[in-house]
Design a protein around this motif. Structure first.
Motif, short mmCIF file in Angstrom:
data_model
loop_
_atom_site.label_atom_id
_atom_site.label_comp_id
_atom_site.label_asym_id
_atom_site.label_seq_id
_atom_site.Cartn_x
_atom_site.Cartn_y
_atom_site.Cartn_z
N VAL A 203 0.86 -1.19 0.00
CA VAL A 203 0.00 0.00 0.00
C VAL A 203 0.89 1.24 0.00
O VAL A 203 1.38 1.66 1.06
N PRO A 204 1.18 1.81 -1.15
CA PRO A 204 2.06 2.98 -1.21
C PRO A 204 1.53 4.13 -0.34
O PRO A 204 0.34 4.38 -0.28
N GLY A 205 2.42 4.80 0.31
CA GLY A 205 2.06 5.95 1.14
C GLY A 205 1.70 5.57 2.56
O GLY A 205 1.69 6.44 3.45
N PHE A 206 1.37 4.30 2.80
CA PHE A 206 1.00 3.89 4.16
C PHE A 206 2.18 4.00 5.12
O PHE A 206 2.03 4.43 6.26
N ALA A 207 3.36 3.60 4.65
CA ALA A 207 4.55 3.62 5.52
C ALA A 207 4.88 5.03 5.97
O ALA A 207 5.17 5.27 7.14
N VAL A 208 4.84 5.97 5.02
CA VAL A 208 5.18 7.36 5.36
C VAL A 208 4.22 7.92 6.40
O VAL A 208 4.62 8.55 7.40
N ALA A 209 2.93 7.69 6.19
CA ALA A 209 1.93 8.20 7.14
C ALA A 209 2.08 7.56 8.51
O ALA A 209 1.97 8.22 9.55
N THR A 210 2.36 6.24 8.52
CA THR A 210 2.50 5.53 9.79
C THR A 210 3.71 6.01 10.56
O THR A 210 3.66 6.24 11.79
N VAL A 211 4.84 6.18 9.87
CA VAL A 211 6.06 6.65 10.53
C VAL A 211 5.86 8.06 11.10
O VAL A 211 6.28 8.37 12.22
N ALA A 212 5.22 8.91 10.32
CA ALA A 212 4.96 10.27 10.81
C ALA A 212 4.08 10.25 12.06
O ALA A 212 4.32 10.98 13.03
N LEU A 213 3.06 9.40 12.04
CA LEU A 213 2.17 9.30 13.20
C LEU A 213 2.92 8.75 14.42
O LEU A 213 2.78 9.29 15.53
N LEU A 214 3.72 7.71 14.21
CA LEU A 214 4.46 7.12 15.34
C LEU A 214 5.49 8.10 15.90
O LEU A 214 5.70 8.16 17.12
N THR A 215 6.12 8.86 15.04
CA THR A 215 7.08 9.87 15.51
C THR A 215 6.38 10.93 16.35
O THR A 215 6.89 11.37 17.39
N ALA A 216 5.20 11.35 15.89
CA ALA A 216 4.44 12.35 16.65
C ALA A 216 4.02 11.79 18.01
O ALA A 216 4.08 12.49 19.04
N VAL A 217 3.60 10.51 18.03
CA VAL A 217 3.21 9.88 19.30
C VAL A 217 4.40 9.78 20.24
O VAL A 217 4.30 10.06 21.45
N ALA A 218 5.58 9.40 19.71
CA ALA A 218 6.78 9.30 20.54
C ALA A 218 7.19 10.66 21.09
O ALA A 218 7.58 10.78 22.26
N ALA A 219 7.09 11.69 20.24
CA ALA A 219 7.44 13.04 20.69
C ALA A 219 6.49 13.51 21.79
O ALA A 219 6.90 14.11 22.79
#
Length: 273
Positions: A203-219
């Motif tokens: 699923v193209p684009g899923f990885a980028v969105a997921t990483v961005a979300l996880l980074t925001a959650v970690a921050a």
């Protein structure tokens, strides 16, 4: 010669002291006797000047074992308070050397003519009594590195009593705790991101969105962890400040002496607990 109003006296003296600091040679000093003479000439109460001198001498410079922006943002590493009390330095320090081990479970480690240095008890019995909250209260000085008590004479009957509570170790521990939690949040985010990349091949684009979300959650998790640690350390500072102020109140009123406590009888091997 024209006279200055009384209200201008402090401003004139402060400005004169500022000019003296700028123009004086390094290391230049003035004797206490000369300072008292100057005070008399300008109409200051000599007793007030003596007290100001004692308060200045009571202040000590304690070296910071560790510094940095994270530590500074948590708060100061030293909690200080001072008061002018009745009594002579030697008698006051001797009294505190006897009572503080009982009242605060502190151990004297050094004593000089005007200074007493103590640290919390680290033995099993001391740790047990602190955890139990002896006497229905918490021991607020338990996390100190050391407690420095300074007694500086004002005159024959009064002394400036100062407490400097060093909490560098507790501050460093809280900083380490916050950093460890932040690292943990980002490691978890990285661990979850690996399968997201694999799924992103389908699923193209899923990885980028997921990483961005996880980074925001970690921050966000790191920020909340830091806020929690900061709030906890500032609560510790407030409790330590209240406790040393209480000890000064008791010293000022001459109420530090108390009947033998349960801990006293236990340490002395008594049986009537």
């Amino acid at each position: 010669m024209s006279e200055l109003p009384r209200t201008a006296l402090e401003r004139v003296l402060a400005r004169a002291a500022e000019l003296q600091t700028v123009t004086s040679e390094p290391g230049e000093t003035i004797s206490e006797a000369r300072l008292l003479e100057i005070a008399k000439e300008v109409g200051l109460d000599v007793q007030h000047v003596r007290q100001a001198i004692a308060e200045e001498r009571a202040q000590i410079v304690l070296a910071e074992p560790e510094t940095g922006p994270l530590l500074s943002s948590l708060g100061p590493s030293i909690v200080s308070a001072q008061r002018t009390v009745s009594g002579k330095p030697a008698a006051l320090l001797s009294h505190l050397e006897t009572t503080l081990p009982r009242l605060e479970l502190m151990v004297p480690i050094r004593r000089t003519a005007e200074r007493l240095i103590l640290e919390p008890r680290r033995d099993p019995l001391g740790n047990f009594m602190r955890s139990m909250g002896l006497g229905g209260r918490r021991f607020d000085l338990v996390r100190l590195d050391q407690l420095v008590v300074t007694a500086t004479p004002v005159d024959e009957t009064k002394t400036v009593l100062r407490f400097d509570a060093v909490v560098s170790g507790a501050r460093g521990a809280e900083r380490t705790s916050a950093v460890a939690l932040s690292v943990l949040f980002f490691l978890l985010a990285a661990a979850v991101s690996i399968p997201a990349f694999v799924f992103g091949l389908v699923v193209p684009g899923f990885a980028v969105a997921t990483v961005a979300l996880l980074t925001a959650v970690a921050a966000a998790g790191s920020w909340f962890a830091w806020r929690s640690v900061s709030r906890r350390f500032r609560t510790l500072l407030a409790r330590v400040q209240n406790r040393v102020e209480y000890l000064l109140d008791e010293a000022q009123e001459g109420r530090l002496e108390q009947p033998p406590s349960l801990l006293d009888r236990m340490l002395k091997g008594g049986t009537n607990w």
